[in-house]
Design a protein around this motif. Structure first.
Motif, PDB file in Angstrom:
ATOM      1  N   THR A  46       0.817  -1.218   0.000  1.00  0.00           N
ATOM      2  CA  THR A  46       0.000   0.000   0.000  1.00  0.00           C
ATOM      3  C   THR A  46       0.848   1.264   0.000  1.00  0.00           C
ATOM      4  OG1 THR A  46      -0.127  -0.209   2.384  1.00  0.00           O
ATOM      5  CG2 THR A  46      -2.006  -0.998   1.120  1.00  0.00           C
ATOM      6  N   GLU A  47       1.905   1.286   0.766  1.00  0.00           N
ATOM      7  CA  GLU A  47       2.679   2.517   0.904  1.00  0.00           C
ATOM      8  C   GLU A  47       4.170   2.228   0.783  1.00  0.00           C
ATOM      9  OE1 GLU A  47       1.476   5.459   1.042  1.00  0.00           O
ATOM     10  OE2 GLU A  47      -0.630   4.965   1.374  1.00  0.00           O
ATOM     11  N   VAL A  49       6.491   4.002   0.211  1.00  0.00           N
ATOM     12  CA  VAL A  49       7.316   5.062   0.801  1.00  0.00           C
ATOM     13  C   VAL A  49       7.876   4.638   2.151  1.00  0.00           C
ATOM     14  CG1 VAL A  49       7.337   7.484   1.501  1.00  0.00           C
ATOM     15  CG2 VAL A  49       5.870   6.741  -0.370  1.00  0.00           C
ATOM     16  N   SER A  53      11.672   5.553   1.942  1.00  0.00           N
ATOM     17  CA  SER A  53      12.184   6.528   2.910  1.00  0.00           C
ATOM     18  C   SER A  53      12.372   5.823   4.236  1.00  0.00           C
ATOM     19  CB  SER A  53      11.200   7.684   3.067  1.00  0.00           C
ATOM     20  OG  SER A  53      11.005   8.322   1.855  1.00  0.00           O
ATOM     21  N   VAL A  56      12.819   7.549   7.675  1.00  0.00           N
ATOM     22  CA  VAL A  56      11.663   8.053   8.415  1.00  0.00           C
ATOM     23  C   VAL A  56      11.065   6.949   9.271  1.00  0.00           C
ATOM     24  CG1 VAL A  56       9.317   8.899   8.168  1.00  0.00           C
ATOM     25  CG2 VAL A  56      11.127   9.822   6.730  1.00  0.00           C
ATOM     26  N   ARG A  60      10.740   6.554  13.391  1.00  0.00           N
ATOM     27  CA  ARG A  60       9.534   6.268  14.157  1.00  0.00           C
ATOM     28  C   ARG A  60       9.741   5.053  15.051  1.00  0.00           C
ATOM     29  NH1 ARG A  60       3.766   7.333  14.341  1.00  0.00           N
ATOM     30  NH2 ARG A  60       4.224   9.024  12.948  1.00  0.00           N
ATOM     31  N   LEU A 289       3.617   0.038  10.881  1.00  0.00           N
ATOM     32  CA  LEU A 289       2.161   0.177  10.827  1.00  0.00           C
ATOM     33  C   LEU A 289       1.762   1.649  10.939  1.00  0.00           C
ATOM     34  CD1 LEU A 289      -0.140  -1.877  10.668  1.00  0.00           C
ATOM     35  CD2 LEU A 289      -0.345  -1.738  13.131  1.00  0.00           C
ATOM     36  N   VAL A 291       3.545   4.423  10.402  1.00  0.00           N
ATOM     37  CA  VAL A 291       3.950   5.254   9.270  1.00  0.00           C
ATOM     38  C   VAL A 291       3.056   4.978   8.069  1.00  0.00           C
ATOM     39  CG1 VAL A 291       5.800   5.725   7.637  1.00  0.00           C
ATOM     40  CG2 VAL A 291       6.319   5.498  10.054  1.00  0.00           C
ATOM     41  N   THR A 294      -0.308   6.507   8.615  1.00  0.00           N
ATOM     42  CA  THR A 294      -0.244   7.958   8.504  1.00  0.00           C
ATOM     43  C   THR A 294      -0.208   8.370   7.039  1.00  0.00           C
ATOM     44  OG1 THR A 294       0.957   8.068  10.575  1.00  0.00           O
ATOM     45  CG2 THR A 294       1.086   9.991   9.152  1.00  0.00           C
ATOM     46  N   LEU A 295       0.625   7.673   6.272  1.00  0.00           N
ATOM     47  CA  LEU A 295       0.718   7.997   4.846  1.00  0.00           C
ATOM     48  C   LEU A 295      -0.607   7.740   4.147  1.00  0.00           C
ATOM     49  CD1 LEU A 295       4.228   6.521   4.099  1.00  0.00           C
ATOM     50  CD2 LEU A 295       3.559   8.913   3.818  1.00  0.00           C
TER      51      LEU A 295
ATOM     52  N   PHE B  62      -0.134  17.645   2.886  1.00  0.00           N
ATOM     53  CA  PHE B  62      -0.241  17.024   4.197  1.00  0.00           C
ATOM     54  C   PHE B  62      -0.708  18.071   5.190  1.00  0.00           C
ATOM     55  CE2 PHE B  62       1.321  12.778   5.299  1.00  0.00           C
ATOM     56  CZ  PHE B  62       1.603  12.286   4.040  1.00  0.00           C
ATOM     57  N   THR B  93      -3.867  14.762   3.049  1.00  0.00           N
ATOM     58  CA  THR B  93      -3.570  13.665   3.957  1.00  0.00           C
ATOM     59  C   THR B  93      -3.473  14.269   5.355  1.00  0.00           C
ATOM     60  OG1 THR B  93      -2.312  12.568   2.240  1.00  0.00           O
ATOM     61  CG2 THR B  93      -1.975  11.802   4.486  1.00  0.00           C
ATOM     62  N   SER B 106       7.435  13.274  14.322  1.00  0.00           N
ATOM     63  CA  SER B 106       7.606  12.067  13.513  1.00  0.00           C
ATOM     64  C   SER B 106       6.695  12.095  12.296  1.00  0.00           C
ATOM     65  CB  SER B 106       7.331  10.844  14.377  1.00  0.00           C
ATOM     66  OG  SER B 106       7.368   9.691  13.597  1.00  0.00           O
ATOM     67  N   GLU B 109       8.252  14.239   9.754  1.00  0.00           N
ATOM     68  CA  GLU B 109       9.275  13.526   8.976  1.00  0.00           C
ATOM     69  C   GLU B 109       8.617  12.661   7.908  1.00  0.00           C
ATOM     70  OE1 GLU B 109      11.706  11.253  11.672  1.00  0.00           O
ATOM     71  OE2 GLU B 109      12.239  13.036  12.824  1.00  0.00           O
TER      72      GLU B 109
END
Lengths: 343, 351, 516
Positions: A46-47, A49, A53, A56, A60, A289, A291, A294-295, B62, B93, B106, B109
């Protein structure tokens, strides 16, 4: 005369697969690893990124995991430390209140040690249940943080140092990640190779046996709480540096996520079972999970529902719990299907 | 009122069921699965990634907020924000750090890593956002601020601010107090927000400056923080009444409607009729507006969460499309609400 | 190992390695061990026998330095041990293998064997040395286990052997084993006994506690009999017979109790019927209890009595078997504890603190718990009715002081037990099951509780009593089933039952069924 009465443990298979299977069966991290694979694959699809990245994501994980690593020492002894998040906040405030950065960091760590020792004192010497003792400490420290900071964020005197602390140091790794990795390695060695650390398992797994074997149980509990305290304080110092200010309300989400990381990592809350590596896996699952969610713009309420569900899965897939579930389901079904003579 | 929370609850419950269902299916399907975890809730607009956008005016943005549907303000802030974003072709988002500065950092970031066209920031803790702003700047991502502004020294790292004029709100509440006092020599007590909080400081200053300039006949007899909390405000008010004597108090100012409700309760507990006193505050919330209608609260200042949410997006859009040279500042108009206009639809309470 | 075994005569006659000298230890007002002396020589296996509660385990804990005696001293090699110091006892070479396992489940076999004395250098564990020492200890008892296996993954028997290896690894001169065979199969027991004989041949002094008379006769050289904390006799095994040993263990003259032994009336129809019960620790047991009858379940600790009872009433899962309760003209199959209670069963568990009473609630509220229907109207509890009911029941059971509004925890053990009985009396149960009804209860309360149980049976209830207290069982029961290893090994009607016959069956000294 009965040497061959089957008293030799037969589960020892010497071929590679057999050895591998034995090794796996002995580990407590199996479920945490499976969960991590599942979460990682899901996030990858799904993500992407999350992985492109990775710095990041690692940041976390380090944020969630550092406190959890210290907490693991306490939980393995069958105790709880609810004061970690407040320790983090107070240590940050103390650090930011001192102008000299090095002295500030040192002071923060000392605060962590003192809080840990105080927790242990209440648990071991006074004999208060650790849930209650550290709950009291939680409130005390939260109040103390507000008093010390005059109820407002304390800005670091050297903001530039803080900002550069948040920048990568080696490759993509920021100091936080490096400290996290170093702490993990240190804790892993401590809990597997160092005698004192190994004895934590005895204290948590069978405290009476530990006493009987002459292990200084009280001293071990002191050590555990002080580890938890100093690691939480270290996390507070890192947060303060990275944010350039100490917030007395900091850590509101830390307590639950660090416990969640430990539980997902397969650490038994009643002590004796689990590993530092498990906590790392738990923190990694949780970090990925969070990150990914959130994305994906998943609302925080829904995120919490999902994390709660993962926690639930982690706990009920424990072989013991599964056996209990299957057992009660079977007896229920049997009771249902059994013919009822005239009643 | 009763219908509304219930439907929300139903919706949440439905959502929870959906996610749980997806997860259960996923868990049963053994391996390639927990994906559903993210899928289940993510069907909104996953903003499927960076590079894709740029085309027909579509922007990826975002919004890093410290609250959402978990707070009354956020609940009415979000829908107009999302609606306006849809209208302007912005993929939003939204994150919610629950006022945890570390979590917001966080998330910042994460946001920077996702390389959006812009970041809207509502600081969880104003003093801690500098690293986030610098990271965004390094990545070339513009940042606009909503609801509460960043510290003055950090403002040049941001492109715009939209939200309440916290000082101006204090001024408006002060003006109400002056009008109602009408030149009489009166003493009032003052209940402020959380000590050190910038909104609390600004409102206090705005109110006090206005009183000093426009009606020196109003004297502040005592002041205490009520920490944005009704119970604490009630205690603070009660203490002040005891300290200065009920007979000397002719007015009350509280920095928001929640706290003024606590103060009114404190008055009632002393058998003082609040409608006899001059009472002003800020907010015009579901709690404050009926108090104005009933006459217990004489005046309040409307803070519109929908205006706030909507303008967070419009200001961001302005930055994205016009790239203004100056830092853009758009203040929410500080509309005064008194018994005369409290029923007016234009000032219907929102949170 | 300092072996002064130049003396080639029968072991036990040499110079003693360990001496217990007039040891006394009391808990509360009761002497658990009362002026007991004991000597064991190198190479001797010394049996210690006695009924449950005779003081065997307490004495052993004193010898191992876990308990500090009130009087007397322990001497090893003629030197007095620091009282109550585990370390000193270990250093002097006294190692105790506990009755309840004291291993750490998640640690490996090797770590468990050297728990508390892990070889380490600068804090780091010396893994090679650890494994070497552990392997040596296991070698010594001829057991092969993977050293890296967490103990939790071992069978119960292997854990027992690891426990012994742990004692052996400390290079002891005196090895004390407290009922090591309680959880072992016959083959495993065999192996263990051989192992102990080998160790003794090499000069180790062994103190061996067991309920199982045949084991004592197989390996011991001498045996000491304890009864009620007192030393009864120490004899060479060659000079005694199993029956004599049992006599000495039981010892009591016929008790006064027997005079008011119940005149069992004509028992009524079968109320509780259990057929083919199997459960963990229970192996194919049939059981009937009739209306107005008191059935006793005797046997040693670990014989499976509590397990059987809990399986019968549905509190624990059974793997096979059927239970029915016939009362008030209808027969109900017991599929769960709820269904048993609904059919008129009352259960007074062994752990009354844990299972039977809410200690922080008042007596009245406790009594009201199973009697909700009597004291409520449309599910609202009526305080006055609770008080009335509690008062009435408290009078029936003779609660002292008769204050039903006090917290249950304030009462003595005996009176707490009366409250538990009162709870169930209010329901007028058709079947009542009692597990150790008078454990930890003073004599006065015991008499009253016995009277109550008999009255219950007289009013037509079917009563099933588990007790380790032989006189109690003999006093109460019309029929006694004796259990061993999860089976009923004998059934004695009250006129044939005496302490000796029950004890012989329970300890396996006689295997044959005695006629019904």
């Amino acid at each position: 005369m009965s040497d061959d009465q089957g008293l030799v443990l037969t589960s020892q298979r010497t071929d590679l697969i057999g050895r591998l299977r034995t090794t796996l069966a002995r580990r407590t991290e199996g479920r945490a690893l499976a969960l991590l694979v599942v979460v990682a694959i899901g996030a990858w699809i799904t993500e992407p990124v999350v992985f492109t990245s990775y710095d990041v994501t690692l940041g976390r994980i380090a944020l969630i995991g550092l406190v959890a690593l210290g907490l693991t020492a306490v939980i393995l002894m069958g105790e709880l430390d609810l004061s970690v998040a407040s320790t983090l906040a107070v240590a940050g405030v103390v650090m930011a209140s001192i102008d000299n950065l090095a002295i500030g960091i040192l002071a923060a760590l000392v605060v962590g040690l003192v809080i840990g020792a105080a927790n242990a004192f209440f648990v071991v010497v006074v004999g208060i249940n650790s849930f209650i003792a550290t709950l009291g400490m939680l409130f005390f420290l939260r109040g103390l943080g507000f008093v010390l900071s005059d109820e407002q964020p304390v800005r670091l005197s050297n903001i530039e140092a803080g900002i550069s602390f948040g920048k990568p140091l080696i490759g993509d790794f920021t100091p936080r990640m490096l400290i996290f990795i170093a702490t993990f390695i240190a804790m892993q060695i401590f809990m597997t190779r160092v005698r004192v650390g190994r004895e934590f398992y005895a204290v948590g797994g069978n405290r009476q046996a530990a006493y009987d074997a002459g292990i200084p149980v009280r001293r071990r509990i002191f050590t555990g709480f002080m580890i938890s305290g100093i690691v939480a304080a270290g996390a507070g110092a890192i947060n303060t540096l990275e944010r350039t200010a100490a917030d007395p309300t900091a850590g509101s989400t830390v307590l639950l996520s660090s416990f969640a990381a430990a539980i997902i990592g397969g650490i038994l809350l009643t002590g004796g079972r689990g590993s530092v590596f498990g906590t790392l896996l738990g923190a990694t699952s949780l970090g990925i999970l969070q990150v990914a969610l959130t994305l994906s713009a998943v609302q925080v309420d829904v995120q919490n529902i999902i994390i709660g569900f993962v926690l639930f899965v982690a706990v009920i897939t424990d072989p013991n719990s599964l056996r209990a579930v299957v057992g009660s389901a079977r007896s229920y079904l049997r009771a249902r299907t059994a013919p009822q003579p005239q009643s | 009122m009763t219908g509304e929370p219930r439907t929300t609850r139903f919706r949440l419950f439905g959502l929870a069921l959906l996610v749980l269902g997806a997860l259960v299916l996923a868990a049963c399907g053994d391996d390639d699965d927990d994906t559903a975890a993210s899928d289940g809730g993510a069907d909104s607009e996953a903003g499927d990634d960076s590079g894709a956008a740029e085309g027909g005016g579509d922007f990826d943005v975002f919004a890093l907020l410290p609250q959402g549907n978990d707070q009354p303000y956020g609940t009415t802030y979000l829908p107009p924000m999302e609606a306006m974003a849809d209208e302007l072709g912005i993929n939003l988002t939204i994150t919610n750090s629950q006022y945890d500065a570390d979590k917001q950092a966080s998330e910042c970031e994460t946001a920077v890593a996702a390389e959006p066209d812009l970041i809207i920031l509502w600081p969880a803790v104003g003093d801690t956002v500098r690293p986030c702003l610098e990271a965004a700047k390094d990545a070339g991502i513009p940042v606009t601020v909503t609801n509460s502004d960043v510290n003055p020294e950090d403002q040049d790292l941001t492109e715009a601010y939209s939200g309440p004029d916290t000082y101006g709100q204090g001024v408006a509440s002060g003006e109400l107090m002056c009008e109602l006092a009408g030149g009489d020599e009166i003493g009032i007590i003052m209940i402020n927000g959380l000590t050190g909080n910038s909104t609390a400081i600004d409102r206090e200053a705005g109110f006090e400056d206005t009183i000093n300039e426009q009606c020196p006949n109003v004297t502040i007899l005592a002041r205490q923080p009520g920490n944005w909390n009704k119970d604490e405000s009630q205690i603070a008010a009660s203490e002040m009444i005891t300290a200065v004597g009920a007979e000397n108090i002719q007015g009350v100012y509280a920095a928001d409607d929640t706290m003024v409700a606590g103060a009114i309760d404190a008055l009632k507990a002393r058998d003082i009729d609040p409608s006899e006193l001059i009472i002003t505050s800020i907010g015009n919330t579901f709690l404050g507006n009926p108090l104005v209608v009933s006459g217990e609260l004489d005046g309040t200042v409307f803070q519109s969460s929908s205006w706030d949410g909507e303008h967070a997006v419009t200001v961001a859009y302005e930055v994205l499309t016009n790239d203004p040279d100056e830092r853009l500042v758009e203040f929410m108009p500080s509309v005064k609400v008194t018994a005369d206009n409290a029923d007016d639809p234009s000032v219907a309470p929102e949170w | 190992m300092s072996g002064h075994v130049t003396d080639e005569r029968a072991p036990g006659s040499g110079r003693p390695i360990i001496e217990a000298d007039h040891i006394s230890k009391h808990f509360g007002g009761v002497f658990a061990v009362d002026d007991v002396s004991l000597t064991v020589s190198p190479g001797e296996i010394h049996g210690v026998v006695g009924e449950n509660g005779a003081g065997k385990s307490t004495l052993m804990r004193v010898l191992a330095g876990i308990l500090r005696p009130d009087n007397g001293s322990v001497l090893v090699d003629g030197r007095q041990l620091e009282a109550g110091d585990t370390r000193a006892a270990l250093d002097a070479g006294v190692a105790l293998v506990h009755q309840e396992l004291s291993l750490v489940p998640e640690m490996t076999v090797a770590e468990n064997i050297l728990l508390g004395s892990t070889p380490s250098q600068a804090g780091l564990i010396k893994t090679q040395e650890l494994k070497q020492v552990a392997a040596d200890a296991l070698d010594e008892i001829h057991v092969s286990v993977d050293l890296d296996e967490p103990v939790v993954r071992l069978s119960v028997a292997l854990r027992q052997f690891v426990e012994i290896a742990r004692a052996v690894a400390r290079k002891p001169r005196v090895l004390i084993l407290d009922e090591p065979t309680a959880t072992l199969t016959p083959a495993e027991t065999d192996y263990l006994l051989d192992m102990l004989e080998r160790l003794a041949e090499r000069g180790l002094a062994i103190i061996y506690i067991s309920h199982r008379i045949p084991e004592i006769f197989r390996i011991c050289h001498r045996v000491t009999v304890l009864r009620d904390g007192k030393h009864v006799d120490t004899v060479a095994i060659a000079d005694t017979r199993p029956e004599d040993l049992v006599d000495k263990m039981v010892g009591r003259e016929l008790k006064l109790d027997l005079q008011d032994r119940r005149e069992a009336g004509e028992p009524g129809p079968v109320v509780l019927r259990a057929i083919g019960i199997r459960a963990p620790g229970v192996n194919d047991v049939d059981l009937d209890v009739r209306a107005g009858q008191i059935v006793g379940l005797g046997g040693l600790v670990g014989a499976g009595r509590t397990e059987l009872v809990r399986a019968i009433i549905g509190a624990d899962l059974r793997s096979a078997g059927q239970v029915t309760i016939t009362a008030g003209g209808s027969t109900t199959r017991v599929t769960s504890y709820r269904s048993a209670v609904a059919a008129g069963l009352a259960y007074v568990p062994e752990e009354r603190r844990a299972d039977g009473l809410a200690l922080t609630m008042t007596v009245a509220d406790n009594v009201a718990l199973p009697n909700r229907h009597q004291v409520s109207r449309s599910s609202v509890l009526l305080v006055r009715r609770i008080a009335e009911l509690a008062k009435r029941l408290a009078d029936t059971v003779g609660l002292r002081p008769p204050e039903v509004q006090r917290e249950a925890g304030d009462f003595s053990g005996g009176n707490q037990q009366k409250v538990v009985l009162a709870k169930w009396l209010g329901r007028e149960p058709d079947v009542i099951v009692l597990d150790e009804p008078t454990r930890g209860v003073d004599v006065g309360a015991k008499v009253e509780i016995h009277r109550l149980i008999k009255e219950l049976a007289d009013t037509g209830a079917a009563v099933l009593v588990v007790s380790s207290d032989l006189p109690e069982l003999l006093d109460l029961a019309d029929v006694i089933h004796v259990m061993r290893d999860g089976r009923v090994v004998g059934t004695l009607p009250s006129e044939l039952a005496d302490e000796k016959s029950v004890m012989s069956l329970a300890s396996g000294e006689t295997g044959a069924m005695i006629g019904v």
